[in-house]
Motif scaffolding. Structure first.
Motif, PDB file in Angstrom:
ATOM      1  N   ILE A 160       0.835  -1.201   0.000  1.00 42.11           N
ATOM      2  CA  ILE A 160       0.000   0.000   0.000  1.00 42.11           C
ATOM      3  C   ILE A 160       0.873   1.255   0.000  1.00 42.11           C
ATOM      4  N   GLU A 161       0.648   2.126  -0.964  1.00 39.93           N
ATOM      5  CA  GLU A 161       1.343   3.417  -0.991  1.00 39.93           C
ATOM      6  C   GLU A 161       0.555   4.395  -0.118  1.00 39.93           C
ATOM      7  N   GLN A 162       1.259   5.097   0.769  1.00 39.30           N
ATOM      8  CA  GLN A 162       0.605   6.077   1.630  1.00 39.30           C
ATOM      9  C   GLN A 162       1.026   7.490   1.244  1.00 39.30           C
ATOM     10  N   GLN A 163       0.049   8.372   1.147  1.00 37.98           N
ATOM     11  CA  GLN A 163       0.311   9.785   0.870  1.00 37.98           C
ATOM     12  C   GLN A 163      -0.336  10.621   1.982  1.00 37.98           C
ATOM     13  N   PHE A 164       0.327  11.691   2.378  1.00 38.86           N
ATOM     14  CA  PHE A 164      -0.169  12.553   3.452  1.00 38.86           C
ATOM     15  C   PHE A 164      -0.283  13.982   2.929  1.00 38.86           C
ATOM     16  N   TYR A 165      -1.439  14.607   3.191  1.00 35.96           N
ATOM     17  CA  TYR A 165      -1.682  15.976   2.721  1.00 35.96           C
ATOM     18  C   TYR A 165      -1.917  16.913   3.900  1.00 35.96           C
ATOM     19  N   ALA A 166      -1.348  18.115   3.824  1.00 33.81           N
ATOM     20  CA  ALA A 166      -1.561  19.139   4.853  1.00 33.81           C
ATOM     21  C   ALA A 166      -2.836  19.910   4.534  1.00 33.81           C
ATOM     22  N   LEU A 167      -3.715  20.050   5.510  1.00 39.35           N
ATOM     23  CA  LEU A 167      -4.986  20.737   5.286  1.00 39.35           C
ATOM     24  C   LEU A 167      -4.790  22.229   5.046  1.00 39.35           C
ATOM     25  N   GLU A 168      -3.874  22.840   5.782  1.00 38.29           N
ATOM     26  CA  GLU A 168      -3.615  24.285   5.670  1.00 38.29           C
ATOM     27  C   GLU A 168      -4.916  25.085   5.781  1.00 38.29           C
ATOM     28  N   SER A 169      -5.252  25.864   4.749  1.00 37.16           N
ATOM     29  CA  SER A 169      -6.436  26.733   4.865  1.00 37.16           C
ATOM     30  C   SER A 169      -7.724  26.062   4.377  1.00 37.16           C
ATOM     31  N   SER A 170      -7.628  24.861   3.834  1.00 37.57           N
ATOM     32  CA  SER A 170      -8.823  24.182   3.316  1.00 37.57           C
ATOM     33  C   SER A 170      -9.576  23.462   4.428  1.00 37.57           C
ATOM     34  N   SER A 171     -10.893  23.360   4.268  1.00 34.64           N
ATOM     35  CA  SER A 171     -11.685  22.531   5.182  1.00 34.64           C
ATOM     36  C   SER A 171     -11.469  21.069   4.814  1.00 34.64           C
TER      37      SER A 171
ATOM     38  N   LEU B  69       2.402   7.421  14.390  1.00 35.23           N
ATOM     39  CA  LEU B  69       2.319   6.679  13.126  1.00 35.23           C
ATOM     40  C   LEU B  69       3.701   6.555  12.484  1.00 35.23           C
ATOM     41  N   GLN B  70       4.490   7.614  12.588  1.00 30.93           N
ATOM     42  CA  GLN B  70       5.833   7.597  12.002  1.00 30.93           C
ATOM     43  C   GLN B  70       6.673   6.456  12.558  1.00 30.93           C
ATOM     44  N   ASP B  71       6.479   6.128  13.828  1.00 28.40           N
ATOM     45  CA  ASP B  71       7.238   5.035  14.465  1.00 28.40           C
ATOM     46  C   ASP B  71       6.974   3.682  13.811  1.00 28.40           C
ATOM     47  N   THR B  72       5.832   3.556  13.127  1.00 24.18           N
ATOM     48  CA  THR B  72       5.478   2.267  12.502  1.00 24.18           C
ATOM     49  C   THR B  72       5.873   2.205  11.029  1.00 24.18           C
ATOM     50  N   LEU B  73       6.359   3.328  10.483  1.00 28.75           N
ATOM     51  CA  LEU B  73       6.649   3.390   9.047  1.00 28.75           C
ATOM     52  C   LEU B  73       8.147   3.471   8.780  1.00 28.75           C
ATOM     53  N   SER B  74       8.569   2.861   7.698  1.00 32.22           N
ATOM     54  CA  SER B  74       9.994   2.904   7.342  1.00 32.22           C
ATOM     55  C   SER B  74      10.351   4.217   6.640  1.00 32.22           C
ATOM     56  N   ASP B  75       9.388   4.780   5.868  1.00 30.76           N
ATOM     57  CA  ASP B  75       9.643   6.042   5.160  1.00 30.76           C
ATOM     58  C   ASP B  75       9.150   7.221   5.985  1.00 30.76           C
ATOM     59  N   ALA B  76       9.832   8.347   5.865  1.00 34.58           N
ATOM     60  CA  ALA B  76       9.430   9.557   6.599  1.00 34.58           C
ATOM     61  C   ALA B  76       8.115  10.098   6.039  1.00 34.58           C
ATOM     62  N   ILE B  77       7.247  10.548   6.930  1.00 38.09           N
ATOM     63  CA  ILE B  77       5.974  11.150   6.508  1.00 38.09           C
ATOM     64  C   ILE B  77       6.246  12.542   5.945  1.00 38.09           C
ATOM     65  N   GLN B  78       5.870  12.750   4.695  1.00 32.76           N
ATOM     66  CA  GLN B  78       6.034  14.057   4.041  1.00 32.76           C
ATOM     67  C   GLN B  78       4.650  14.637   3.779  1.00 32.76           C
ATOM     68  N   LEU B  79       4.322  15.752   4.413  1.00 29.20           N
ATOM     69  CA  LEU B  79       3.022  16.385   4.185  1.00 29.20           C
ATOM     70  C   LEU B  79       3.051  17.172   2.881  1.00 29.20           C
ATOM     71  N   GLN B  80       2.248  16.753   1.900  1.00 30.53           N
ATOM     72  CA  GLN B  80       2.203  17.413   0.592  1.00 30.53           C
ATOM     73  C   GLN B  80       1.130  18.500   0.597  1.00 30.53           C
ATOM     74  N   PRO B  81       1.272  19.509  -0.290  1.00 31.20           N
ATOM     75  CA  PRO B  81       0.181  20.483  -0.454  1.00 31.20           C
ATOM     76  C   PRO B  81      -0.992  19.809  -1.173  1.00 31.20           C
TER      77      PRO B  81
ATOM     78  N   ALA C 250      -3.495   4.805  -0.049  1.00 30.89           N
ATOM     79  CA  ALA C 250      -4.181   5.389   1.101  1.00 30.89           C
ATOM     80  C   ALA C 250      -3.717   6.828   1.269  1.00 30.89           C
ATOM     81  N   VAL C 251      -4.687   7.741   1.403  1.00 30.15           N
ATOM     82  CA  VAL C 251      -4.402   9.168   1.567  1.00 30.15           C
ATOM     83  C   VAL C 251      -4.878   9.596   2.951  1.00 30.15           C
ATOM     84  N   THR C 252      -4.040  10.322   3.670  1.00 30.35           N
ATOM     85  CA  THR C 252      -4.393  10.804   5.004  1.00 30.35           C
ATOM     86  C   THR C 252      -4.290  12.325   5.041  1.00 30.35           C
ATOM     87  N   LEU C 253      -5.351  12.976   5.555  1.00 32.72           N
ATOM     88  CA  LEU C 253      -5.371  14.427   5.695  1.00 32.72           C
ATOM     89  C   LEU C 253      -4.994  14.797   7.123  1.00 32.72           C
TER      90      LEU C 253
END
Length: 459
Positions: A217-228, A357-369, A342-345
């Protein structure tokens, strides 16, 4: 011969042949670890996520031990939800299709018990059910477990979370002490340890780690910033265009609000949570499974036991409260070795959860726009299919072939345009391609099936 091959196991030739026909190529990690002990008759505690192949593991154990000529209840599977029970019963029947006269009976709440009572009078080999309804039949002396040889607790952690401990204990007290007990659980809290100690004899413990379960499973993380969150979910959906997606929220209120917001913007979305009536819940699951709804917005409890074989995307609209729940959520995509996404906001309030969550993952969590707002200018894609409901079912002797025959007679509708059909006692549901829906309704409302007219409408 590799140990991942089913042929390496002590399975009957007929079962091996069925596995081959069903394209079960190689054992999944949980099957590889648990099946030898299960087939040897040992008690087993197996920790594995949904979609890891655990149902086939205990189903093969039950079928291998079955004495089909002995028409007594030999195996019982307890599940937390009706949906999971029906899914397990279906897999048991499918894997056991080479065994003549096998009878699998489901006993679940949410439906009248009248038909279950009649079925019990005719006997069964295997019972699959929810604890409350199984206990009810036991107390009314409609169910005899005195010759039971195998007890399976599926999604045991969720059963305990839902308060079924007392029911499980009382059901176990009605069966022989000398039996095989199998316990499957996604997580392993202390209360599972206590339950196992009360029900099992020297169990073998097997576990598939979260990293094994989610490695595809590929995981992607997005930063909410100003969006709801609502807008962020819409942007991700518009960018990725999944044919099927589950969006997870932490509460029933947020789940319903998000589903309503998506529907208002034209997305093909349905809500699934504990406040729904059983009929609405059943129809929501049906429409998602037959591709009449693209997006299911759900709470964790409501989504347990969903039978979703092909899921393109999981979105965590809200971060799960713990890492086990996060792993369980994302494990619904990329099932049985397929690739998943899987995408996480996340926003600044989620920093602590992200660090766990980072402790369980081998790759660093990078918050994308988030994807560009311009994506919301496009109209959301509609679901491929629509669901038609027919006012007639098994009681009217309707069969799937009658419905397909009526729709495709004289090539009015192409066979490929007819999707899944589900029959109930008084209703039937058929999925048809959106482009053929108007024609299909016209046929069902005006042509005859079984020599009579039936009323039909679109859900």
């Amino acid at each position: 011969m590799p140990v991942t091959d089913f042929a390496a196991l002590a399975l009957a030739p007929a079962l091996l042949s069925t596995l081959q026909e069903l394209n079960y190529q190689q054992m999944t990690p949980i099957q590889q670890q648990s099946l030898p002990a299960i087939l040897a008759g040992k008690d087993v505690i197996a920790q594995a996520q949904t979609g890891s192949g655990k149902t086939a593991a205990f189903a093969l154990g039950m079928l291998s031990a079955l004495q089909v000529k002995r028409f007594r209840i030999q195996g019982l599977v307890l599940c937390p939800t009706r949906e999971l029970a029906e899914q397990v019963a279906k897999e048991l029947r499918t894997l056991g299709r080479s065994i003549h006269n096998i009878k699998v009976l489901t006993l679940c709440g949410g439906v009248p018990s009248k038909h279950q009572i009649l079925s019990l009078e005719h006997g069964a080999h295997f019972i699959v059910g929810t604890p409350g309804r199984v206990l009810d039949h036991l107390q009314q002396q409609r169910l005899d477990l005195s010759e039971l040889r195998m007890l399976v607790l599926d999604e045991a952690d969720r059963m305990l979370d839902m308060g079924f401990l007392d029911e499980v204990a009382r059901i176990a007290a009605a069966m022989p002490a000398k039996r095989q007990t199998l316990l499957f659980s996604a997580t392993y809290p202390d209360k599972i340890e206590q339950l196992a100690a009360s029900l099992m004899q020297q169990p073998v413990r097997v576990s598939v780690s979260s990293s094994q379960a989610t490695s595809s499973i590929e995981q992607q993380f997005y930063a909410l910033e100003s969006s709801s969150r609502e807008q962020a979910v819409m942007l991700v959906l518009q960018q990725l265009q999944p044919a099927s997606c589950v969006v997870f929220c932490n509460t029933k209120r947020v789940t319903q609000q998000l589903a309503d917001a998506l529907q208002q913007q034209g997305f093909s979305a349905k809500a699934l949570h504990g406040d729904l009536e059983q009929k609405d819940r059943d129809q929501t699951l049906l429409q998602f499974a037959n591709k009449s709804a693209r997006i299911l917005v759900a709470t964790d409890v409501a989504a347990r036991g969903l039978d979703i074989s092909e899921l393109d995307l999981v979105i965590n609209a809200e971060l799960a409260h713990d890492t086990d729940t996060h792993t369980h959520r994302i494990g619904r995509t990329g099932r049985a070795g397929a690739k998943g996404l899987a995408v996480t906001l996340a926003d600044s309030k989620d920093d602590y959860k992200l660090s766990l969550l980072q402790d369980t993952l081998s790759d660093a969590i990078q918050l994308q726009p988030l994807p560009p707002l311009s994506l919301l200018d496009q109209a959301p894609a509609k679901a491929e299919m629509v669901t038609l409901q027919i006012q007639g079912g098994k009681k009217q002797k309707l069969r799937p072939g009658d419905i397909v025959g009526a729709l495709t007679r004289d090539q009015q509708i192409a066979f490929e345009d007819v999707g899944k059909i589900q029959l109930h006692d008084l209703w039937a549901y058929v999925a048809v391609k959106r482009s053929a829906a108007k024609k299909a309704l016209q046929i069902l409302n005006h042509d005859k099936m079984k020599g009579r007219n039936f009323r039909a409408w679109q859900l």
